[in-house]
Design an enzyme around this catalytic site. Structure first.
Site, mmCIF file in Angstrom:
data_model
loop_
_atom_site.group_PDB
_atom_site.id
_atom_site.type_symbol
_atom_site.label_atom_id
_atom_site.label_comp_id
_atom_site.label_asym_id
_atom_site.label_seq_id
_atom_site.Cartn_x
_atom_site.Cartn_y
_atom_site.Cartn_z
ATOM 1 N N GLU A 1 1.814 -6.738 8.361
ATOM 2 C CA GLU A 1 2.101 -5.311 8.175
ATOM 3 C C GLU A 1 3.144 -5.074 7.087
ATOM 4 O OE1 GLU A 1 0.161 -3.045 9.732
ATOM 5 O OE2 GLU A 1 -0.844 -4.855 10.448
ATOM 6 N N ARG B 1 -2.357 -9.507 -20.471
ATOM 7 C CA ARG B 1 -3.256 -9.304 -21.605
ATOM 8 C C ARG B 1 -2.637 -8.394 -22.668
ATOM 9 N NH1 ARG B 1 -5.990 -4.599 -21.493
ATOM 10 N NH2 ARG B 1 -7.834 -5.263 -22.632
ATOM 11 N N PRO C 1 0.819 -1.217 0.000
ATOM 12 C CA PRO C 1 0.000 0.000 0.000
ATOM 13 C C PRO C 1 0.854 1.269 0.000
ATOM 14 C CG PRO C 1 -0.180 -1.176 2.101
ATOM 15 C CD PRO C 1 0.588 -2.061 1.177
ATOM 16 N N ASP D 1 -9.544 0.187 -25.257
ATOM 17 C CA ASP D 1 -10.346 0.335 -24.050
ATOM 18 C C ASP D 1 -9.880 1.500 -23.179
ATOM 19 O OD1 ASP D 1 -8.046 -0.994 -23.273
ATOM 20 O OD2 ASP D 1 -9.092 -2.864 -22.832
HETATM 21 C C1 JBZ Z 1 -2.082 -3.261 -1.586
HETATM 22 C C2 JBZ Z 1 1.269 -6.613 3.547
HETATM 23 O O1 JBZ Z 1 0.886 -6.857 2.263
HETATM 24 C C3 JBZ Z 1 -0.019 -6.000 1.683
HETATM 25 C C4 JBZ Z 1 -1.052 -5.427 2.388
HETATM 26 C C5 JBZ Z 1 -1.920 -4.540 1.761
HETATM 27 C C6 JBZ Z 1 -1.767 -4.255 0.425
HETATM 28 C C7 JBZ Z 1 -0.720 -4.860 -0.270
HETATM 29 C C8 JBZ Z 1 0.153 -5.749 0.331
HETATM 30 S S1 JBZ Z 1 -0.753 -4.268 -1.893
HETATM 31 N N1 JBZ Z 1 -2.498 -3.362 -0.341
HETATM 32 C C9 JBZ Z 1 -2.640 -2.370 -2.610
HETATM 33 O O2 JBZ Z 1 -2.109 -2.321 -3.719
HETATM 34 O O3 JBZ Z 1 -3.640 -1.706 -2.332
#
Ligand code: JBZ
Length: 268
Positions: free
Chosen positions: A129, A171, A102, A186
């Site tokens: 985490e 793809r 994230p 697209d």
């Molecule tokens: C992602 C700890 O591993 C994670 C946790 C949340 C997460 C990802 C990997 S990748 N959220 C996203 O791309 O939104």
């Protein structure tokens, strides 16, 4: 293209066995190997996580199993077999490492196109985490590493993000999608309507649930159809994604486009 995925939930990646991806694999356009991180976890409990330094909630993935798994996957670079891109079969060839997180850079269609040009990708799926930060630092000493986020929402781990990235990338590979036009036409892809969302689409029956397919689509005037689709795309993009309208290149909108946009305050 060769894809390696390292995860503590190998079953999660079963989705790669079906549909477009499954067919691409059967046809030898794509090779996928899924690895269980726990195969490289040592100790009596084969644990892959530990408490975070500095305190805080949750657990952090330990770097040692990840380093061992990556080393093992890199060492198999020659095992891709027939159909693999030459670079993936070269001993000593290096993959690009993708770490969904994230806190990564946003994954976009442009990123997908860049990754589609690579012969070999390795995905490291974190849970909890995340992975001890030193793992990416060390990997980046010998590999190109991309920490990527698929969007501003919270997932429980990298597996779902990996599926998204793999589908968007594969793809684009030659031969994976039957109709080459549909790949470039697209939303978000360079092609027909650069930077705009697709408008509504229709098929038979011509009347359904008391609603008619727009007459212009049934009249056979191809120029009129193109104009109508352009206007629908502009209206929909203005309503749903005003950020995309703001990002358009200065030359992207004709006077006719601007007139359509000026009259597009209605929902749509
Ligand atoms: C992602 C700890 O591993 C994670 C946790 C949340 C997460 C990802 C990997 S990748 N959220 C996203 O791309 O939104």
């Amino acid at each position: 293209m060769l894809l390696d995925v390292i995860t503590i939930f190998p079953e999660y990646l079963r989705a790669l066995d079906v549909s477009l991806l499954g067919k691409a694999r059967e046809r030898g356009l794509l090779q996928v190997r899924v690895h269980d991180l726990r195969d490289w976890a040592t100790g009596p409990h084969r644990s892959v996580d530990d408490t975070p330094y500095g305190g805080g909630p949750g657990m952090v993935m330990r770097p040692e199993p990840w380093a061992a798994a990556l080393a093992a996957v890199l060492a198999t670079g020659g095992l891709a077999g027939p159909g693999a891109a030459p670079a993936a079969r070269e001993p000593g060839a290096n993959p690009r490492l993708v770490v969904p997180t994230p806190s990564g850079k946003l994954f976009t269609q442009q990123t997908a196109a860049e990754l589609a040009a690579e012969p070999w990708l390795v995905f490291a799926c974190g849970r909890y985490e995340g992975i001890d930060a030193r793992l990416v630092e060390v990997a980046a000493e010998s590999l190109r590493v991309d920490e990527l986020s698929i969007g501003d929402y919270v997932l429980a781990g990298g597996e779902a993000a990996t599926l998204v990235i793999v589908e968007a990338v594969t793809r684009l590979l030659p031969g994976v999608v039957g109709n080459a036009v549909s790949v470039t036409d697209d939303s978000f892809a360079a092609g027909g309507m650069v930077g705009l969302l697709e408008g509504p689409v229709y098929t038979r029956p011509p009347e359904w649930a008391g609603r008619s397919v727009p007459a212009v689509l049934r009249a056979g005037d191809h120029a009129a159809v193109a104009r109508w689709r352009r206007e629908q795309a502009l209206r929909r993009t203005a309503a749903r994604r005003p950020d995309l309208i703001a990002q358009l290149d200065s030359g992207a909108l004709s006077d006719r486009d601007r007139a359509a946009l000026a009259g597009s305050d209605q929902p749509g």
